[in-house]
Motif scaffolding. Structure first.
Motif, PDB file in Angstrom:
ATOM      1  N   GLY A   1     -27.247 -12.948  33.418  1.00 15.52           N
ATOM      2  CA  GLY A   1     -27.992 -13.649  34.452  1.00 15.52           C
ATOM      3  C   GLY A   1     -27.409 -15.034  34.642  1.00 15.52           C
ATOM      4  O   GLY A   1     -26.228 -15.268  34.377  1.00 15.52           O
ATOM      5  N   ALA A   2     -28.246 -15.965  35.087  1.00 15.20           N
ATOM      6  CA  ALA A   2     -27.802 -17.342  35.254  1.00 15.20           C
ATOM      7  C   ALA A   2     -27.664 -18.012  33.887  1.00 15.20           C
ATOM      8  O   ALA A   2     -28.177 -17.528  32.876  1.00 15.20           O
ATOM      9  CB  ALA A   2     -28.807 -18.105  36.112  1.00 15.20           C
ATOM     10  N   LEU A   3     -26.946 -19.129  33.864  1.00 15.27           N
ATOM     11  CA  LEU A   3     -26.839 -19.903  32.634  1.00 15.27           C
ATOM     12  C   LEU A   3     -28.211 -20.446  32.251  1.00 15.27           C
ATOM     13  O   LEU A   3     -28.981 -20.900  33.102  1.00 15.27           O
ATOM     14  CB  LEU A   3     -25.855 -21.060  32.807  1.00 15.27           C
ATOM     15  CG  LEU A   3     -24.372 -20.691  32.871  1.00 15.27           C
ATOM     16  CD1 LEU A   3     -23.542 -21.928  33.179  1.00 15.27           C
ATOM     17  CD2 LEU A   3     -23.913 -20.070  31.564  1.00 15.27           C
ATOM     18  N   SER A   4     -28.507 -20.420  30.976  1.00 14.43           N
ATOM     19  CA  SER A   4     -29.817 -20.860  30.496  1.00 14.43           C
ATOM     20  C   SER A   4     -29.980 -22.372  30.618  1.00 14.43           C
ATOM     21  O   SER A   4     -29.045 -23.140  30.372  1.00 14.43           O
ATOM     22  CB  SER A   4     -30.001 -20.447  29.030  1.00 14.43           C
ATOM     23  OG  SER A   4     -31.194 -20.992  28.510  1.00 14.43           O
ATOM     24  N   THR A   5     -31.191 -22.783  30.985  1.00 16.85           N
ATOM     25  CA  THR A   5     -31.540 -24.210  31.011  1.00 16.85           C
ATOM     26  C   THR A   5     -32.470 -24.563  29.851  1.00 16.85           C
ATOM     27  O   THR A   5     -33.022 -25.664  29.810  1.00 16.85           O
ATOM     28  CB  THR A   5     -32.231 -24.580  32.337  1.00 16.85           C
ATOM     29  OG1 THR A   5     -33.432 -23.805  32.480  1.00 16.85           O
ATOM     30  CG2 THR A   5     -31.313 -24.317  33.518  1.00 16.85           C
ATOM     31  N   LEU A   6     -32.660 -23.625  28.917  1.00 16.81           N
ATOM     32  CA  LEU A   6     -33.476 -23.905  27.743  1.00 16.81           C
ATOM     33  C   LEU A   6     -32.723 -24.827  26.787  1.00 16.81           C
ATOM     34  O   LEU A   6     -31.510 -25.018  26.905  1.00 16.81           O
ATOM     35  CB  LEU A   6     -33.852 -22.601  27.038  1.00 16.81           C
ATOM     36  CG  LEU A   6     -34.699 -21.619  27.849  1.00 16.81           C
ATOM     37  CD1 LEU A   6     -34.886 -20.325  27.083  1.00 16.81           C
ATOM     38  CD2 LEU A   6     -36.052 -22.237  28.203  1.00 16.81           C
ATOM     39  N   CYS A   7     -33.432 -25.401  25.834  1.00 19.34           N
ATOM     40  CA  CYS A   7     -32.814 -26.317  24.874  1.00 19.34           C
ATOM     41  C   CYS A   7     -31.723 -25.608  24.081  1.00 19.34           C
ATOM     42  O   CYS A   7     -31.855 -24.423  23.745  1.00 19.34           O
ATOM     43  CB  CYS A   7     -33.867 -26.859  23.908  1.00 19.34           C
ATOM     44  SG  CYS A   7     -35.253 -27.677  24.716  1.00 19.34           S
ATOM     45  N   ALA A   8     -30.661 -26.321  23.780  1.00 21.77           N
ATOM     46  CA  ALA A   8     -29.575 -25.740  22.993  1.00 21.77           C
ATOM     47  C   ALA A   8     -30.097 -25.284  21.637  1.00 21.77           C
ATOM     48  O   ALA A   8     -30.775 -26.035  20.938  1.00 21.77           O
ATOM     49  CB  ALA A   8     -28.464 -26.771  22.808  1.00 21.77           C
ATOM     50  N   GLY A   9     -29.798 -24.044  21.271  1.00 22.90           N
ATOM     51  CA  GLY A   9     -30.246 -23.495  20.000  1.00 22.90           C
ATOM     52  C   GLY A   9     -31.574 -22.774  20.066  1.00 22.90           C
ATOM     53  O   GLY A   9     -32.053 -22.275  19.051  1.00 22.90           O
ATOM     54  N   CYS A  10     -32.189 -22.703  21.262  1.00 23.61           N
ATOM     55  CA  CYS A  10     -33.487 -22.031  21.399  1.00 23.61           C
ATOM     56  C   CYS A  10     -33.362 -20.551  21.038  1.00 23.61           C
ATOM     57  O   CYS A  10     -32.437 -19.859  21.484  1.00 23.61           O
ATOM     58  CB  CYS A  10     -33.987 -22.174  22.832  1.00 23.61           C
ATOM     59  SG  CYS A  10     -35.575 -21.353  23.135  1.00 23.61           S
ATOM     60  N   GLY A  11     -34.313 -20.065  20.255  1.00 25.22           N
ATOM     61  CA  GLY A  11     -34.295 -18.657  19.876  1.00 25.22           C
ATOM     62  C   GLY A  11     -34.480 -17.719  21.045  1.00 25.22           C
ATOM     63  O   GLY A  11     -34.057 -16.549  20.993  1.00 25.22           O
ATOM     64  N   HIS A  12     -35.097 -18.199  22.121  1.00 29.30           N
ATOM     65  CA  HIS A  12     -35.311 -17.342  23.298  1.00 29.30           C
ATOM     66  C   HIS A  12     -33.988 -16.858  23.888  1.00 29.30           C
ATOM     67  O   HIS A  12     -33.897 -15.729  24.389  1.00 29.30           O
ATOM     68  CB  HIS A  12     -36.089 -18.104  24.375  1.00 29.30           C
ATOM     69  CG  HIS A  12     -37.497 -18.454  23.998  1.00 29.30           C
ATOM     70  ND1 HIS A  12     -38.037 -18.177  22.768  1.00 29.30           N
ATOM     71  CD2 HIS A  12     -38.488 -19.065  24.716  1.00 29.30           C
ATOM     72  CE1 HIS A  12     -39.289 -18.591  22.727  1.00 29.30           C
ATOM     73  NE2 HIS A  12     -39.583 -19.139  23.897  1.00 29.30           N
TER      74      HIS A  12
END
Length: 350
Positions: free
Chosen positions: A27-38
């Motif tokens: 999908g798109a590049l993640s915008t979650l925090c670096a290292g997020c388990g999600h």
């Protein structure tokens, strides 16, 4: 900054049975925090669908509100998707599934989305045995609203504000077993070797398949003594007064054999105690699964693996005896069978 993936891929990437590379499942590049388990869970979903050679346009992704509910953007970009309101994802999933049973349904939720505002929906989607994969990305906090305790936060843990949680945690895996879910599993976001096969088994299961995945929050869950804690951020913010600073961290991974324990070191130095089920575990014994979860909880362990499965119950379409055709393919002939059919229906109601 662009959050689009580059179009270029190596021309000799391996393909699955239907000729797709893993690129078709991204999908798109993640915008979650670096290292997020999600993000690790999203990668596991990509891997599972790629290995099972599922066509992306045969998948429907549904979510509610929260960090976890953002993740469908980051996997299977060529599939169907619907981001619903907070806690109401199961209703949307039920409607979509009844309209078209031929898709693979992924419901992505969080501990706040399912264990708080969406608890009633969670209970009834289990009760109806909707044919879907329901993944909870469980980090014990509300990451989008700056780290308050969720209903799965441990009793006695401290929130970002310093208040102590006086309430018992809701154990979603135990609750799912108690409510009669026909597939219940639990895993850790960093254990790819376990999580990918569990997702594949959940997709294969005919009925409601629930996977509770412990997923560390690297930013806001800074609860000392919590099994999902991350204390460093709060200390750093107090020292620098930089309230929006998010330190970059590495993804936490865990590799250990069936039937063994492991201590996973969290970003703040605390530990997560995992116990993986042995290969001889009988997942068809519901009472044994419930007892094992309670014993593990009493010892401060998180039991991982396939906890319970039951293939005897009917899924929702079989219970309601619905048409096998997607509703948008029904013609006037099927929808309006004539006055004789209506007279027969009315006679049956007298």
């Amino acid at each position: 900054m662009s959050y689009l993936r580059p179009l270029f891929r190596h021309p000799k990437l391996p393909t699955n049975k239907i000729g797709y590379t893993k690129k078709e499942y991204e999908g798109a590049l993640s915008t979650l925090c670096a290292g997020c388990g999600h993000d690790s869970i999203s990668a596991a979903i990509v891997q599972a669908c790629y290995e099972m050679s599922i066509e992306p346009h045969h998948v429907a992704k549904l979510s509610g509100i929260g960090c976890s509910s953002k993740t469908p953007t980051y996997f299977l970009g060529n599939s169907h998707g619907f981001n619903s309101v907070h806690g109401r994802m199961p209703s949307v999933a039920t409607g979509a599934n009844l309209a078209n049973r031929n898709l693979v349904y992924f419901g992505v939720s969080g501990d706040g989305d399912s264990a708080s505002i969406g608890m009633g929906q969670f209970v009834h989607v289990i009760r109806r045995n909707l044919n879907m994969v329901y993944i909870v990305m469980n980090n014990g906090c509300y990451g989008l609203t700056k780290g308050q305790d969720s209903a799965t936060a441990d009793e006695g843990s401290k929130s970002k504000s310093g208040s102590v949680n006086p309430f018992q945690a809701i154990d979603l895996a135990s609750l799912a077993v108690e409510l009669g879910a026909t597939f219940v599993a639990q895993s850790f976001s960093g254990d790819k070797q376990q999580l990918v096969p569990l997702i594949k088994a959940a997709i294969h299961h005919k009925g409601f398949a629930f996977i509770n995945v412990i997923s560390p929050c690297v930013t806001f869950n800074n609860n000392p003594g919590s099994t999902k804690s991350y204390d460093y951020v709060r200390e750093h913010v107090e020292a620098t007064s930089t309230v929006d600073f998010v330190p970059e961290k590495r993804e936490i991974k865990a590799y250990y054999d069936e039937g063994t324990d492991t201590l996973v070191t969290m970003h703040d130095g605390s530990y997560l105690h995992l116990h993986k089920l042995a290969k001889d575990w009988d997942p068809q014994n519901r009472i044994s699964a419930a007892n094992a979860l309670q014993k593990a909880r009493a010892k401060g362990e998180i039991l991982t693996g396939l906890l319970y499965v039951n293939t005897d119950f009917k899924e929702l379409h079989e219970t309601l005896n619905t048409t096998k055709q997607p509703l948008n393919t029904l013609t006037e002939k099927e929808l309006c069978p004539g006055s004789a059919a209506l007279a027969s229906i009315n006679a049956g109601l007298r």
